[in-house]
Motif scaffolding. Sequence first.
Motif, short mmCIF file in Angstrom:
data_model
loop_
_atom_site.label_atom_id
_atom_site.label_comp_id
_atom_site.label_asym_id
_atom_site.label_seq_id
_atom_site.Cartn_x
_atom_site.Cartn_y
_atom_site.Cartn_z
N SER A 1 -6.32 8.57 -8.78
CA SER A 1 -5.84 7.55 -7.86
C SER A 1 -6.13 6.15 -8.40
O SER A 1 -5.32 5.23 -8.23
CB SER A 1 -6.49 7.73 -6.48
N ARG A 2 -7.27 6.00 -9.05
CA ARG A 2 -7.61 4.70 -9.64
C ARG A 2 -6.70 4.38 -10.82
O ARG A 2 -6.20 3.26 -10.96
CB ARG A 2 -9.07 4.70 -10.07
N PRO B 1 -8.98 9.85 -1.37
CA PRO B 1 -9.40 10.99 -2.20
C PRO B 1 -10.91 11.20 -2.13
O PRO B 1 -11.68 10.23 -2.19
CB PRO B 1 -8.95 10.58 -3.60
N GLN C 1 -10.08 10.98 -7.22
CA GLN C 1 -10.53 9.58 -7.21
C GLN C 1 -10.17 8.88 -8.51
O GLN C 1 -9.69 7.75 -8.51
CB GLN C 1 -12.04 9.54 -6.97
N GLU C 2 -10.41 9.57 -9.63
CA GLU C 2 -10.09 8.98 -10.93
C GLU C 2 -8.59 8.81 -11.11
O GLU C 2 -8.12 7.77 -11.58
CB GLU C 2 -10.66 9.87 -12.04
N HIS D 1 -2.92 3.73 -9.55
CA HIS D 1 -2.88 2.99 -8.28
C HIS D 1 -1.52 2.35 -8.05
O HIS D 1 -1.19 1.98 -6.91
CB HIS D 1 -3.96 1.90 -8.28
N PRO E 1 -13.69 14.11 -7.16
CA PRO E 1 -13.82 13.17 -8.29
C PRO E 1 -12.56 13.04 -9.13
O PRO E 1 -12.21 11.94 -9.56
CB PRO E 1 -14.98 13.74 -9.10
#
Length: 357
Positions: A157-158, A148, A154-155, A161, A151
């Motif tokens: 995906s984190r 990703p 990314q968040e 997870h 932003p």
Amino acid sequence: MPRRPVSRVLVGIPGGPQVVPYAGHGPRAGHDGPPAGPPVPPLAGALTRRWRPPFPLDWSRTLGVHRRGRGDPAYRVDGYGAAWRTSLTPAGPATMRVHAEPAGGAVPGAEEGCLTVCASAWGPGAAWLLGALPGLLGAADDPSGFVPVHPLLQEMSRRHHALRIGRSDRVFEALVPAVLEQKVVGAEAKRAWRLLLLRFGDPAPGPAPPGMRVCPPPRTWVRIPSWEWHRAGVELVRARTIIGAARVAERLEEITAMAPAEADRRLQTQCGIGPWTSAEIRQRAIGDPDALSVGDYHLPSIVGWALIRQKVDDAGMCELLAPYAGHRYRAAWLLEMSGQGPSRHGPRNAPRDYRRI
């Protein structure tokens, strides 16, 4: 089952969504599912399997894509948080109950904090269903190629997870509800699925929750009379699509051994199945992480608003998700879970009731 909060993202700020730094007090590593409930009691007469995935797994959300509304006769969640799911396997009908418990001890290749998935199954297809459990929970999914760059992704995906894309390997079972969802609101499609299964599905094997049914075999769908389709609120076009697919169901089941592009071509040769329906089938039946639902009523607006704060059409959505080729369904799923769609204005579309026509 309680819903988990979505990512901590501030919206309405010029320049797009701003990610709040992760505070480290969210779900522990390897457990992104619901909090642990009371112990799930064992049930007699079942074949059982315990499987510990070598990766963190949000088992309930991964499995939950097969649920078609709270009243789905083929999928229930009981008071212990265990998921019950029925399936017409190649070996016959079966019911499976799935839950998870924290895994103790070290297992080579497994991350600390991973769960042990516990499954019990009943019926002639019980062994087949237990054998397919790892695939159903994403054992064949490889998210390593998903990188990703936005932003928000990314968040998400984190935070998610442990989310995986599983495969049921049951094509016709994924096809029928997907066709019922064509060009209608969700409540209308879920109602039709529920009524048809209650009317024509066989009772679920084993001690399943009351009212659970197994998806009827293709030959039963072919024989459903026109007035029963009408009673379920399904007009002639969708009924003909399902009946036509039922007549070639064995050929459609062959896509489980095909590459995604070839499977897509095979599905779209069937009358009434276009890009959207094909994608919805491949997402669930073969776990295709790139099966983007082009033609969806809401998805382009959600993707556009989440990424650039603008509503876009299908072409714009494909352009925005082009950097995630091979994982466009995964990216779209994460954006849907973020809750960052455009604000709603006006009432929702009301379900049509073909039974009154």
